[in-house]
Write a protein that holds these residues in place. Structure first.
Motif, PDB file in Angstrom:
ATOM      1  N   VAL A  85       0.831  -1.210   0.000  1.00  0.00           N
ATOM      2  CA  VAL A  85       0.000   0.000   0.000  1.00  0.00           C
ATOM      3  C   VAL A  85       0.867   1.263   0.000  1.00  0.00           C
ATOM      4  O   VAL A  85       0.662   2.166  -0.807  1.00  0.00           O
ATOM      5  N   GLU A  86       1.863   1.283   0.905  1.00  0.00           N
ATOM      6  CA  GLU A  86       2.630   2.530   1.068  1.00  0.00           C
ATOM      7  C   GLU A  86       3.692   2.738   0.010  1.00  0.00           C
ATOM      8  O   GLU A  86       3.942   3.854  -0.411  1.00  0.00           O
ATOM      9  N   LYS A  87       4.344   1.659  -0.394  1.00  0.00           N
ATOM     10  CA  LYS A  87       5.468   1.823  -1.336  1.00  0.00           C
ATOM     11  C   LYS A  87       5.064   1.556  -2.783  1.00  0.00           C
ATOM     12  O   LYS A  87       5.644   2.121  -3.696  1.00  0.00           O
ATOM     13  N   LEU A  88       4.101   0.679  -3.002  1.00  0.00           N
ATOM     14  CA  LEU A  88       3.708   0.379  -4.387  1.00  0.00           C
ATOM     15  C   LEU A  88       2.344   0.973  -4.743  1.00  0.00           C
ATOM     16  O   LEU A  88       1.837   0.772  -5.842  1.00  0.00           O
ATOM     17  N   ASN A  89       1.749   1.692  -3.780  1.00  0.00           N
ATOM     18  CA  ASN A  89       0.489   2.415  -4.033  1.00  0.00           C
ATOM     19  C   ASN A  89      -0.696   1.558  -4.463  1.00  0.00           C
ATOM     20  O   ASN A  89      -1.542   2.009  -5.235  1.00  0.00           O
ATOM     21  N   PHE A  90      -0.744   0.322  -3.965  1.00  0.00           N
ATOM     22  CA  PHE A  90      -1.938  -0.484  -4.217  1.00  0.00           C
ATOM     23  C   PHE A  90      -3.025  -0.096  -3.219  1.00  0.00           C
ATOM     24  O   PHE A  90      -2.733   0.436  -2.144  1.00  0.00           O
ATOM     25  N   GLY A  91      -4.276  -0.373  -3.594  1.00  0.00           N
ATOM     26  CA  GLY A  91      -5.384  -0.092  -2.690  1.00  0.00           C
ATOM     27  C   GLY A  91      -5.449  -1.115  -1.560  1.00  0.00           C
ATOM     28  O   GLY A  91      -4.988  -2.248  -1.731  1.00  0.00           O
ATOM     29  N   TRP A  92      -6.042  -0.750  -0.440  1.00  0.00           N
ATOM     30  CA  TRP A  92      -6.135  -1.651   0.711  1.00  0.00           C
ATOM     31  C   TRP A  92      -7.037  -2.852   0.405  1.00  0.00           C
ATOM     32  O   TRP A  92      -7.005  -3.849   1.096  1.00  0.00           O
ATOM     33  N   PRO A 125      -2.543  -1.936   6.792  1.00  0.00           N
ATOM     34  CA  PRO A 125      -3.516  -1.038   6.142  1.00  0.00           C
ATOM     35  C   PRO A 125      -4.972  -1.310   6.525  1.00  0.00           C
ATOM     36  O   PRO A 125      -5.855  -0.520   6.188  1.00  0.00           O
ATOM     37  N   ASN A 172     -14.942   1.483  -0.027  1.00  0.00           N
ATOM     38  CA  ASN A 172     -14.448   2.499  -0.978  1.00  0.00           C
ATOM     39  C   ASN A 172     -15.623   3.237  -1.616  1.00  0.00           C
ATOM     40  O   ASN A 172     -15.621   4.456  -1.729  1.00  0.00           O
ATOM     41  N   GLN A 177     -12.832   5.150   4.959  1.00  0.00           N
ATOM     42  CA  GLN A 177     -11.474   4.634   5.063  1.00  0.00           C
ATOM     43  C   GLN A 177     -10.960   4.856   6.478  1.00  0.00           C
ATOM     44  O   GLN A 177     -11.568   5.590   7.254  1.00  0.00           O
TER      45      GLN A 177
END
Ligand SMILES: [Zn+2]
Length: 221
Positions: A85-92, A125, A172, A177
């Motif tokens: 989530v934080e480094k590759l910006n995927f959704g939770w 996350p 979402n 969130q």
């Protein structure tokens, strides 16, 4: 594959032990969505390894060693979720399935470096606490299910009891969130649905089932 399912059994027992001292075969079968007969045969293998104590017709308990493995697996799982989530910006909503695979690779060294790289995060996350290298976590939060909040109260969203993709995508859609503060405006007597108010003044209703799967901190009663 064998190792994977063993670790998943230990994790499931650990989670169920949070609710009851002895975990029944049936509860485990439900959680893992498998047959009680498969559970029984796996529990014999885990008992042979010295990871669980298993009593026929009663249930199962983790040994110290079994608990250590379960916590280490959970630690890896939650750290990978933070990374995704934080480094590759995927959704939770999508990271849980990948973490289920990533949690089975590498050893302590990889986990500890990942932990340090991420700055030793305390929560994943989905708001679940991350065990440290000693298998301990600090969780001073006092969380309740949103379904318990009374009308007039202000709640802060801190976690979810269901990290499945469908539920998180539903959140979402609802613009819910972690970290969001909401006002509980009303509870419908008919179905326990909750009317909530967002910081921008918008109001919407969430179902009882959604409220039961949301963990909140009560800001004000
Ligand atoms: Zn997960």
């Amino acid at each position: 594959m064998q190792t994977i399912s063993r670790e998943n059994y230990l994790k499931a027992i650990l989670k169920l032990e949070g609710r009851a001292d002895i975990v029944s075969n049936q509860a485990l079968a439900d959680k893992l969505e498998t047959k009680p007969a498969s559970v029984t045969s796996m529990l014999h293998k885990l008992a042979d390894e010295g990871w669980v104590k298993h009593e026929a017709y009663k249930g199962v308990q983790l040994t110290g060693e079994g608990k250590g493995i379960a916590l280490a697996t959970l630690r890896k799982h939650r750290l990978w979720e933070v990374f995704l989530v934080e480094k590759l910006n995927f959704g939770w909503d999508v990271v849980h399935q990948w973490a289920e695979e990533l949690e089975h690779i590498g050893g302590e060294e990889l986990t500890n470096r990942l932990d340090a790289f991420l700055g030793h995060p305390a929560f994943d996350p989905h708001g679940d606490p991350i065990p440290n290298a000693l298998g301990k976590w600090k969780d001073g939060r006092n969380l309740v299910q949103a379904s318990q909040a009374e009308p007039g109260s202000v709640v802060l969203i801190k976690g979810v009891l269901n990290s499945g993709e469908e539920f998180l995508q539903h959140l979402n859609t609802m613009h819910i969130q972690l970290g969001l503060q909401l006002i509980v405006v009303q509870r419908y007597e008919f179905d326990d649905g909750l009317v909530l108010e967002w910081p921008d003044g918008r109001q919407a209703t969430i179902s009882h089932e959604t409220a039961q799967n949301l963990l909140v901190e009560m800001k004000q009663n």
